[in-house]
Design an enzyme around this catalytic site. Structure first.
Site, PDB file in Angstrom:
ATOM      1  CE  LYS A 144      55.798 -20.112  11.082  1.00  0.00           C
ATOM      2  NZ  LYS A 144      56.207 -21.517  10.899  1.00  0.00           N
ATOM      3  CG  ASN A 145      59.636 -20.603  12.369  1.00  0.00           C
ATOM      4  OD1 ASN A 145      58.532 -21.153  12.409  1.00  0.00           O
ATOM      5  ND2 ASN A 145      60.219 -20.254  11.237  1.00  0.00           N
ATOM      6  CB  CYS A 169      55.275 -25.083   4.016  1.00  0.00           C
ATOM      7  SG  CYS A 169      54.490 -23.710   4.861  1.00  0.00           S
ATOM      8  NE  ARG A 186      59.761 -28.988   5.415  1.00  0.00           N
ATOM      9  CZ  ARG A 186      59.088 -28.013   6.028  1.00  0.00           C
ATOM     10  NH1 ARG A 186      57.852 -27.740   5.674  1.00  0.00           N
ATOM     11  NH2 ARG A 186      59.647 -27.317   6.991  1.00  0.00           N
ATOM     12  CG  ASP A 202      61.149 -19.222   6.595  1.00  0.00           C
ATOM     13  OD1 ASP A 202      61.128 -20.111   5.719  1.00  0.00           O
ATOM     14  OD2 ASP A 202      61.314 -19.470   7.809  1.00  0.00           O
ATOM     15  NE  ARG A 223      51.279 -23.836   9.286  1.00  0.00           N
ATOM     16  CZ  ARG A 223      52.420 -24.018   8.604  1.00  0.00           C
ATOM     17  NH1 ARG A 223      52.394 -24.199   7.318  1.00  0.00           N
ATOM     18  NH2 ARG A 223      53.564 -24.046   9.222  1.00  0.00           N
TER      19      ARG A 223
END
Ligand code: EPZ
Length: 428
Positions: free
Chosen positions: A22-23, A117, A122, A306, A398
């Site tokens: 994903k990232n 999230c 952030r 994560d 997600r």
């Protein structure tokens, strides 16, 4: 609205294939904006964050065509937009990669502050530091948008005060077509940073040192269409490792890069989990009770933040006391209130959680508070006695492709139900 219903107690056994990362995907897809040509991106995970990234690309004028479920062709030759509105940006953090990409392509980007999230504040000050260093001006606008403008991006030295994945990605995106030479120091070293550099280099960029804390970028005039395959998802793999361990299972996890999993493997071994590594797969087997241990999250190559919620489930059923320290995010323990409903014994003080291992967890109605907190509920439910129903599963979807099918194929008793059904069932 849908939920997951899980009846715990089955050992997970068999084989599972890991999807693309994903990232990495959410960085590579915006990076295609820099390319005057057609890119074919393979091993794209079929998840909501990717769908949302592709929606932004289409809005900007990209031609996006799925070749199959995990391969997408993107033609950005006639892209025209440089504005990413709130409705599109709010679903995910990685929408801020469009700032670097659009700035590099058009010399201007207007992007709504990103969603994603909720781990407390952030900030994006390190992203802004990078934009400024390369000659861009950053101005806040109305409605939570920011505008970043540069007549010409010029290479420079950027020293990041904090190791930040996002700021490293944005600095690379800006530097790649800027004039001259950029050096990014104290850069993030995550596998997805290396993947982005490899993708851009395959399109004609000149980026060296990705995967170390000094990245050197020599600006080039053009990038060309390319075909590229995204790396396997380190965190999805780690999640199945944790699920196998939590249920006392025996799972062969395929399509992984074992080197990316070293910090997770080391912790699981410390907890008494048996692990065999092969070239592109890893077997995880847990025949004996788990042993308590201490874990501290760190930027790569440390134990990934994560994976913090997933390992917390293992600590909660490991005999004895374990300490889990979060050192990346200020507020990443919101999910433990939900785990407590399943019998987890944990005290949280700021960034430290202390677990007192229990003999077993019990099923309960719980909520996914965020992506990784949500998947921790799934792991806990698979290991628990009885039935768990998990709400707000959109957070989980997600980031996890085909989660229900993959777990069911391993023997997990999991299904998706619509909320009205569950209300009826509970009322009986
Ligand atoms: C990326 O987020 C990941 N997201 C996150 O994964 C992951 O938790 C995080 O990196 C750390 O590994 C994506 O790749 C899309 P950071 P990012 O900038 O880039 C502070 C998941 O579950 N900071 O590396 O937003 C920040 O507050 C997600 O898949 C600043 O202070 O994270 C944090 O404490 C969740 N100023 C630390 O740095 C800045 O300008 C690391 O954040 C930027 C960050």
């Amino acid at each position: 609205m849908e939920k997951f219903r899980i009846i715990g107690g089955n050992r997970l056994c068999g084989q599972v294939d890991i999807s693309g990362a994903k990232n990495a995907a959410v960085a590579v897809l915006p990076a295609t904006v820099l390319i005057d040509g057609v890119c074919r991106i393979e091993n794209i995970p079929n998840i909501a964050d990717v769908t949302n990234t592709l929606k932004i690309l289409k809005y900007l004028g990209s031609k996006v065509r799925y070749i199959n479920k995990n391969t997408v062709e993107i033609d950005n030759r006639n892209i025209f937009g440089y504005i990413v509105p709130h409705d599109l940006a709010r679903h995910m953090r990685a929408s801020y990669y469009f700032i670097g990409a659009l700035l590099s392509r058009f010399g201007i980007a207007r992007v709504s502050m990103p969603g994603g999230c909720n781990f407390g504040v952030r900030p994006i000050d390190q992203h802004i530091k990078g934009f400024n260093a390369l000659g861009a001006t950053v101005s806040p606008m109305e409605n939570g948008m920011i505008e970043v403008v540069a007549n010409r991006l010029v290479g420079n030295s950027i020293y990041l005060d904090i190791v930040s994945v996002g700021a490293t990605v944005n600095a690379m995106l800006c530097a790649v077509k800027s004039r001259g030479f950029t050096i990014i120091e104290n850069a993030a070293k995550e596998p997805h940073i290396v993947d982005l550099a490899n993708f851009l280099n395959s399109a004609g960029a000149d980026i060296r040192g990705a995967g170390t804390d000094v990245i050197k970028v020599r600006g080039v005039d053009h990038l060309y269409g390319t075909t590229y395959s995204i790396i396997p998802d380190q965190i999805e793999a780690g999640t199945y490792m944790a699920a196998a361990a939590a249920t006392g299972g025996d799972v062969l996890i395929r399509n992984v890069i074992p080197k990316h999993l070293e910090s997770i493997t080391a912790k699981l071994q410390e907890m008494g989990v048996y692990i065999e590594e092969y070239d592109d797969s890893i077997r995880v087997c847990r025949p004996e009770p788990l042993i308590h241990c201490n874990v501290k999250t760190m930027p790569h190559p440390g134990f990934p933040t994560d994976m913090q919620p997933q390992i917390s489930v293992l600590l909660s059923i490991a005999k004895g006391t374990s300490i889990l320290t979060e050192s990346v995010w200020d507020n990443r323990f919101r999910y433990v209130d939900e785990l407590r409903r399943m019998g987890v014994q944990v005290q949280v003080d700021g960034k430290v959680a202390v677990f007192q291992g229990v003999d077993y967890l019990t099923g309960a109605p719980v909520k996914a508070t965020d992506l990784r907190g949500g998947i921790a509920m799934v792991i806990a439910a698979l290991a628990a006695r009885g039935k768990t129903e998990i709400e707000d599963i959109q957070h989980i979807e997600r980031g996890y492709e085909n989660i229900v099918d993959k777990l069911a194929q391993l023997g997990g008793d999991i299904c998706r139900i619509v909320v009205s059904d569950s209300v009826a069932v509970r009322a009986l």
